[in-house]
Design an enzyme around this catalytic site. Structure first.
Site, PDB file in Angstrom:
ATOM      1  N   HIS A 142       0.833  -1.203   0.000  1.00  0.00           N
ATOM      2  CA  HIS A 142       0.000   0.000   0.000  1.00  0.00           C
ATOM      3  C   HIS A 142       0.870   1.256   0.000  1.00  0.00           C
ATOM      4  CE1 HIS A 142      -3.280  -2.702   1.307  1.00  0.00           C
ATOM      5  NE2 HIS A 142      -4.080  -1.777   0.795  1.00  0.00           N
ATOM      6  N   LYS A 146      -0.825   4.927   4.384  1.00  0.00           N
ATOM      7  CA  LYS A 146      -1.721   3.981   5.060  1.00  0.00           C
ATOM      8  C   LYS A 146      -1.264   3.762   6.494  1.00  0.00           C
ATOM      9  CE  LYS A 146      -4.072  -0.434   4.618  1.00  0.00           C
ATOM     10  NZ  LYS A 146      -5.376   0.119   4.978  1.00  0.00           N
TER      11      LYS A 146
END
Ligand code: NAP
Length: 245
Positions: A142, A146
């Site tokens: 990600h 995040k």
């Protein structure tokens, strides 16, 4: 459809990466069946969200928990809740269960079709693959902003592979660049390796899944199919399967 019949939607985390997608899609693609009634971010009054038919949350568990606590104090009919935030702890999940005694709640770590097909496949095949000696390994990647790791989706994959000891499934998290969300599960034997993988290309994927399942859930309540309880995203996908058969 008159304005009165439009499903009233509220967004928690409206200015975030996901919230903006939900807002834009409601205003463009879903404006014939729904209307935005509350777009809430940090510092805005949460109470406005409760005067809607459905709340779509893409914020943080702490923000959603504050909203749930407020909802639990109310005596009037609550909106349906669709919870997309990830990174929940045990206390937060217990609060979600309490909420589901008062209204319909759908919580999912991933609203994409692809990941849900992967989960379904893993639930069915993981016991056999374990028996055959395969070792599963999850990798998730990600963007650097995040906050939670492993991702909520990786946790869902762990649970699909090993419901009794999900944390025992080897899981590797990468936080780099602007990756929207890549997940893979590799199965290793001494003789081969095979892989299931999903690569999100665009956040509209998750926003569309959240909106469509939210509208479906409100219609379920309107049709008096059910009024309280924790609803699984699988139920929504099953309803689509039933439609095409
Ligand atoms: N289920 C799925 O399919 C899926 C897909 C993608 C992402 N997610 C999850 O969805 C969540 C949001 O992701 P994102 O990328 O959109 O994050 P983001 O860009 O950081 O957006 C979060 C939003 O929530 C707001 N917020 C934070 N604290 C709040 C509070 N106390 N009260 C009200 N609003 C608050 C933020 O406002 P400020 O900026 O003012 O703090 C921001 O607008 C994350 O947990 C992510 O993992 C789930």
């Amino acid at each position: 459809m008159s304005n009165q019949d439009l499903i009233r939607v509220g967004i928690l985390g409206a200015k975030g990466r996901m919230g903006q997608w939900v807002s834009n899609l409601i205003k463009s693609e879903f404006n014939n069946v729904s209307q935005l009634r509350a777009e809430i971010d940090q510092g805005d009054p949460l109470l406005r969200l409760l005067d809607t038919d459905v709340i779509i949350d893409f914020s943080l568990p702490q923000a959603a928990e504050a909203l749930i606590n407020l909802a639990l104090e109310q005596s009037n009919l609550l909106p349906v809740f669709v919870l997309g935030s990830t990174g929940w702890n045990q206390k937060g999940l217990m609060l979600v269960e309490q909420l589901a005694k008062k209204t319909l709640v759908l919580q999912s770590s991933n609203f994409s079709v692809g990941i849900n097909v992967m989960l379904e496949f893993l639930r069915k095949t993981a016991p056999l693959l374990k028996k055959l000696g395969y070792t599963p390994v999850i990798k998730e990647e990600h963007h650097i902003q995040k906050r939670d790791a492993p991702s909520g989706t990786a946790i869902s994959l762990q649970r699909a592979i090993n419901p009794e000891h999900p944390e025992s499934v080897q899981t590797h998290s990468v936080r780099a660049g602007q990756v929207i969300g890549d997940h893979s599960v590799r199965f290793y034997s001494n003789a081969d390796v095979f892989e299931l993988a999903h690569y999100a290309q665009d956040r509209s994927l998750f926003a569309r899944g959240a909106i469509e399942s939210a509208l479906w859930l409100v219609r379920q309540r309107q049709a008096k199919q059910r009024s309280v309880g924790l609803v699984k995203l699988e139920d929504y996908f099953q309803s689509l399967v039933a439609e095409v058969q």
